[in-house]
Design a protein around this motif. Structure first.
Motif, PDB file in Angstrom:
ATOM      1  N   LEU A 119       8.459  -0.412  54.669  1.00 61.52           N
ATOM      2  CA  LEU A 119       7.922   0.274  53.486  1.00 61.52           C
ATOM      3  C   LEU A 119       7.575   1.565  53.561  1.00 61.52           C
ATOM      4  O   LEU A 119       7.676   2.398  54.654  1.00 61.52           O
ATOM      5  CB  LEU A 119       6.276  -0.453  53.168  1.00 61.52           C
ATOM      6  N   HIS A 120       7.420   2.081  52.400  1.00 63.63           N
ATOM      7  CA  HIS A 120       6.785   3.522  52.140  1.00 63.63           C
ATOM      8  C   HIS A 120       8.148   4.543  52.713  1.00 63.63           C
ATOM      9  O   HIS A 120       7.952   5.653  53.244  1.00 63.63           O
ATOM     10  CB  HIS A 120       5.567   4.100  52.812  1.00 63.63           C
ATOM     11  N   THR A 121       9.247   4.334  52.577  1.00 67.34           N
ATOM     12  CA  THR A 121      10.464   4.749  52.868  1.00 67.34           C
ATOM     13  C   THR A 121      10.454   6.410  52.678  1.00 67.34           C
ATOM     14  O   THR A 121      10.753   7.227  53.326  1.00 67.34           O
ATOM     15  CB  THR A 121      11.759   4.182  52.642  1.00 67.34           C
ATOM     16  N   HIS A 122      10.350   6.526  51.193  1.00 70.65           N
ATOM     17  CA  HIS A 122      10.220   7.938  50.508  1.00 70.65           C
ATOM     18  C   HIS A 122       9.289   8.581  51.020  1.00 70.65           C
ATOM     19  O   HIS A 122       9.550   9.956  51.373  1.00 70.65           O
ATOM     20  CB  HIS A 122      10.399   7.849  48.973  1.00 70.65           C
ATOM     21  N   GLU A 123       8.088   8.393  51.014  1.00 76.30           N
ATOM     22  CA  GLU A 123       7.074   9.229  51.491  1.00 76.30           C
ATOM     23  C   GLU A 123       7.407   9.639  53.088  1.00 76.30           C
ATOM     24  O   GLU A 123       7.356  10.724  53.288  1.00 76.30           O
ATOM     25  CB  GLU A 123       5.805   8.562  51.374  1.00 76.30           C
ATOM     26  N   ARG A 124       7.876   8.610  53.984  1.00 76.93           N
ATOM     27  CA  ARG A 124       8.135   8.952  55.287  1.00 76.93           C
ATOM     28  C   ARG A 124       9.469   9.772  55.414  1.00 76.93           C
ATOM     29  O   ARG A 124       9.173  10.986  56.253  1.00 76.93           O
ATOM     30  CB  ARG A 124       8.357   7.725  56.060  1.00 76.93           C
ATOM     31  N   ALA A 125      10.396   9.793  54.429  1.00 79.28           N
ATOM     32  CA  ALA A 125      11.544  10.835  54.598  1.00 79.28           C
ATOM     33  C   ALA A 125      11.118  12.152  54.305  1.00 79.28           C
ATOM     34  O   ALA A 125      11.424  13.101  54.718  1.00 79.28           O
ATOM     35  CB  ALA A 125      12.480  10.206  53.552  1.00 79.28           C
ATOM     36  N   LEU A 126      10.325  12.338  53.454  1.00 81.02           N
ATOM     37  CA  LEU A 126       9.601  13.446  52.725  1.00 81.02           C
ATOM     38  C   LEU A 126       8.805  14.287  53.858  1.00 81.02           C
ATOM     39  O   LEU A 126       8.809  15.283  54.136  1.00 81.02           O
ATOM     40  CB  LEU A 126       9.095  13.517  51.306  1.00 81.02           C
ATOM     41  N   LYS A 127       7.993  13.264  54.339  1.00 80.62           N
ATOM     42  CA  LYS A 127       6.888  13.890  55.516  1.00 80.62           C
ATOM     43  C   LYS A 127       7.598  14.320  56.500  1.00 80.62           C
ATOM     44  O   LYS A 127       7.462  15.221  57.322  1.00 80.62           O
ATOM     45  CB  LYS A 127       5.811  12.853  55.843  1.00 80.62           C
ATOM     46  N   ALA A 128       8.836  13.673  56.777  1.00 74.55           N
ATOM     47  CA  ALA A 128       9.629  14.243  58.109  1.00 74.55           C
ATOM     48  C   ALA A 128      10.346  15.276  57.973  1.00 74.55           C
ATOM     49  O   ALA A 128      11.230  15.797  58.814  1.00 74.55           O
ATOM     50  CB  ALA A 128      10.595  13.002  58.703  1.00 74.55           C
ATOM     51  N   GLY A 129      10.546  15.883  56.476  1.00 75.09           N
ATOM     52  CA  GLY A 129      11.251  17.056  56.271  1.00 75.09           C
ATOM     53  C   GLY A 129      12.849  16.729  56.174  1.00 75.09           C
ATOM     54  O   GLY A 129      13.652  17.335  56.182  1.00 75.09           O
ATOM     55  N   GLU A 130      13.281  15.468  55.781  1.00 77.99           N
ATOM     56  CA  GLU A 130      14.577  15.243  55.772  1.00 77.99           C
ATOM     57  C   GLU A 130      15.457  15.918  54.484  1.00 77.99           C
ATOM     58  O   GLU A 130      14.787  16.237  53.653  1.00 77.99           O
ATOM     59  CB  GLU A 130      14.891  13.501  55.238  1.00 77.99           C
ATOM     60  N   SER A 131      16.774  16.260  54.956  1.00 75.67           N
ATOM     61  CA  SER A 131      17.505  16.916  53.857  1.00 75.67           C
ATOM     62  C   SER A 131      18.066  16.150  52.641  1.00 75.67           C
ATOM     63  O   SER A 131      18.532  16.340  51.862  1.00 75.67           O
ATOM     64  CB  SER A 131      18.471  17.909  54.365  1.00 75.67           C
ATOM     65  N   GLU A 132      18.100  14.803  53.107  1.00 79.47           N
ATOM     66  CA  GLU A 132      18.888  13.966  52.514  1.00 79.47           C
ATOM     67  C   GLU A 132      18.313  12.268  52.748  1.00 79.47           C
ATOM     68  O   GLU A 132      17.622  12.171  53.723  1.00 79.47           O
ATOM     69  CB  GLU A 132      20.458  13.639  52.549  1.00 79.47           C
ATOM     70  N   ALA A 133      18.324  11.476  51.664  1.00 77.85           N
ATOM     71  CA  ALA A 133      17.699  10.088  51.634  1.00 77.85           C
ATOM     72  C   ALA A 133      18.928   9.281  51.168  1.00 77.85           C
ATOM     73  O   ALA A 133      19.930   9.703  51.079  1.00 77.85           O
ATOM     74  CB  ALA A 133      16.534  10.169  50.890  1.00 77.85           C
ATOM     75  N   GLY A 134      18.510   8.002  50.819  1.00 74.16           N
ATOM     76  CA  GLY A 134      19.611   7.304  50.189  1.00 74.16           C
ATOM     77  C   GLY A 134      19.209   5.722  50.309  1.00 74.16           C
ATOM     78  O   GLY A 134      18.133   5.493  50.515  1.00 74.16           O
ATOM     79  N   CYS A 135      20.294   4.753  50.389  1.00 72.53           N
ATOM     80  CA  CYS A 135      19.888   3.459  50.334  1.00 72.53           C
ATOM     81  C   CYS A 135      21.007   3.052  51.068  1.00 72.53           C
ATOM     82  O   CYS A 135      22.110   3.527  51.501  1.00 72.53           O
ATOM     83  CB  CYS A 135      20.019   2.826  48.949  1.00 72.53           C
ATOM     84  N   THR A 136      20.637   1.545  51.902  1.00 78.72           N
ATOM     85  CA  THR A 136      21.514   0.780  52.579  1.00 78.72           C
ATOM     86  C   THR A 136      21.743  -0.493  52.116  1.00 78.72           C
ATOM     87  O   THR A 136      20.695  -1.068  51.926  1.00 78.72           O
ATOM     88  CB  THR A 136      21.298   0.865  54.032  1.00 78.72           C
ATOM     89  N   ASP A 161      10.331  17.644  45.925  1.00 75.57           N
ATOM     90  CA  ASP A 161      10.398  16.363  45.373  1.00 75.57           C
ATOM     91  C   ASP A 161       9.183  15.404  45.756  1.00 75.57           C
ATOM     92  O   ASP A 161       8.329  15.983  46.775  1.00 75.57           O
ATOM     93  CB  ASP A 161      11.460  15.610  46.323  1.00 75.57           C
ATOM     94  N   THR A 162       8.840  14.454  44.943  1.00 75.56           N
ATOM     95  CA  THR A 162       7.900  13.483  45.203  1.00 75.56           C
ATOM     96  C   THR A 162       8.426  12.192  45.486  1.00 75.56           C
ATOM     97  O   THR A 162       9.563  11.899  45.188  1.00 75.56           O
ATOM     98  CB  THR A 162       6.892  13.282  43.780  1.00 75.56           C
ATOM     99  N   PRO A 163       7.752  11.386  46.149  1.00 75.37           N
ATOM    100  CA  PRO A 163       8.409  10.088  46.459  1.00 75.37           C
ATOM    101  C   PRO A 163       8.784   9.570  45.342  1.00 75.37           C
ATOM    102  O   PRO A 163       9.941   8.774  45.540  1.00 75.37           O
ATOM    103  CB  PRO A 163       7.140   9.084  47.265  1.00 75.37           C
ATOM    104  N   GLU A 164       8.132   9.509  44.249  1.00 71.76           N
ATOM    105  CA  GLU A 164       8.502   8.921  42.885  1.00 71.76           C
ATOM    106  C   GLU A 164       9.916   9.318  42.335  1.00 71.76           C
ATOM    107  O   GLU A 164      10.778   8.586  41.986  1.00 71.76           O
ATOM    108  CB  GLU A 164       7.379   9.078  41.939  1.00 71.76           C
ATOM    109  N   ALA A 165       9.884  10.872  42.408  1.00 67.16           N
ATOM    110  CA  ALA A 165      11.255  11.451  42.021  1.00 67.16           C
ATOM    111  C   ALA A 165      12.230  11.075  42.797  1.00 67.16           C
ATOM    112  O   ALA A 165      13.329  10.715  42.433  1.00 67.16           O
ATOM    113  CB  ALA A 165      11.009  12.794  41.870  1.00 67.16           C
ATOM    114  N   LEU A 166      12.060  10.874  44.036  1.00 70.46           N
ATOM    115  CA  LEU A 166      13.136  10.475  44.946  1.00 70.46           C
ATOM    116  C   LEU A 166      13.646   9.168  44.796  1.00 70.46           C
ATOM    117  O   LEU A 166      14.651   8.797  44.889  1.00 70.46           O
ATOM    118  CB  LEU A 166      12.716  10.886  46.491  1.00 70.46           C
ATOM    119  N   ALA A 167      12.534   8.460  44.559  1.00 71.76           N
ATOM    120  CA  ALA A 167      12.869   6.999  44.545  1.00 71.76           C
ATOM    121  C   ALA A 167      13.554   6.773  43.356  1.00 71.76           C
ATOM    122  O   ALA A 167      14.664   5.896  43.340  1.00 71.76           O
ATOM    123  CB  ALA A 167      11.592   6.149  44.410  1.00 71.76           C
TER     124      ALA A 167
END
Length: 196
Positions: A119-136, A161-167
């Motif tokens: 869970l909480h993938t987008h929050e975790r990606a943002l907190k880690a400073g990722e330059s990209e996210a996505g889906c699998t 980005d917020t978790p909601e905007a990224l989601a």
């Protein structure tokens, strides 16, 4: 023609994308949409599209996942699906359930696995400073979010980005990726698909 059952827990936007894609020369058709929540909005949407539905409320079963699954599997088996798609289904399935559909069950996850399972993938990606996210999209195995990858779509992380905007941006790609992977999978192609 492959028969597809789809499991949802909420509004079912990925389910809608899958059902709408299964027309014309598509090698599969939706035969059932089932949920662990009788009030899930996705059930009404499926009925409106002429797809059979079933609901087994998980709450009366408490922590007894096996008892819940014993009821859930009845309408699924009655629909005789060749493929089972999890589309926002928010219950962790037991190894016994997963193994019954081994090699035939797909899930979509809102991260670039193997990064950020659970869970909480987008929050975790943002907190880690990722330059990209996505889906699998991946095959489901007993280990959570760890099955063979069947497809991925990438989304750049934007400044502020917020978790909601990224989601919301990732969800747009989920609606592209899942139907594309299902079409290939139903036709016998399990090679990973990567969308830009």
């Amino acid at each position: 023609m492959k028969r597809v059952a789809i499991l949802v827990s909420g509004g079912g936007s990925n389910m809608l994308a899958l059902v709408r894609s299964m027309t014309g020369d598509h090698p599969a058709r939706a035969v059932l949409v089932a949920s662990n929540d009788p009030a899930a909005a996705g059930l009404a949407k499926a009925r409106d599209m002429g797809v059979a539905t079933a609901a087994v409320d998980h709450r009366p079963f408490g922590r007894d996942r096996a008892a819940f699954e014993a009821e859930l599997i009845k309408p699924i088996l009655a629909a005789e699906p060749d493929i089972l798609c999890l589309a926002g289904f928010m219950r962790v399935l037991t190894p016994g359930f997963v193994e019954r559909f081994e090699g035939r069950m797909l899930n979509i996850h809102p991260s670039l696995l193997p990064k950020y399972p659970g869970l909480h993938t987008h929050e975790r990606a943002l907190k880690a400073g990722e330059s990209e996210a996505g889906c699998t999209v991946h095959e489901v195995i007993p280990e959570l979010d760890a099955g063979p990858i069947l497809g991925q779509a990438r989304v750049p992380v934007e400044r502020g980005d917020t978790p909601e905007a990224l989601a919301a941006r990732v969800l747009v790609q989920e609606h592209r990726l899942y139907p594309a992977v299902l079409r290939r999978f139903a036709g016998g192609d399990r090679s990973p698909l990567y969308l830009d």
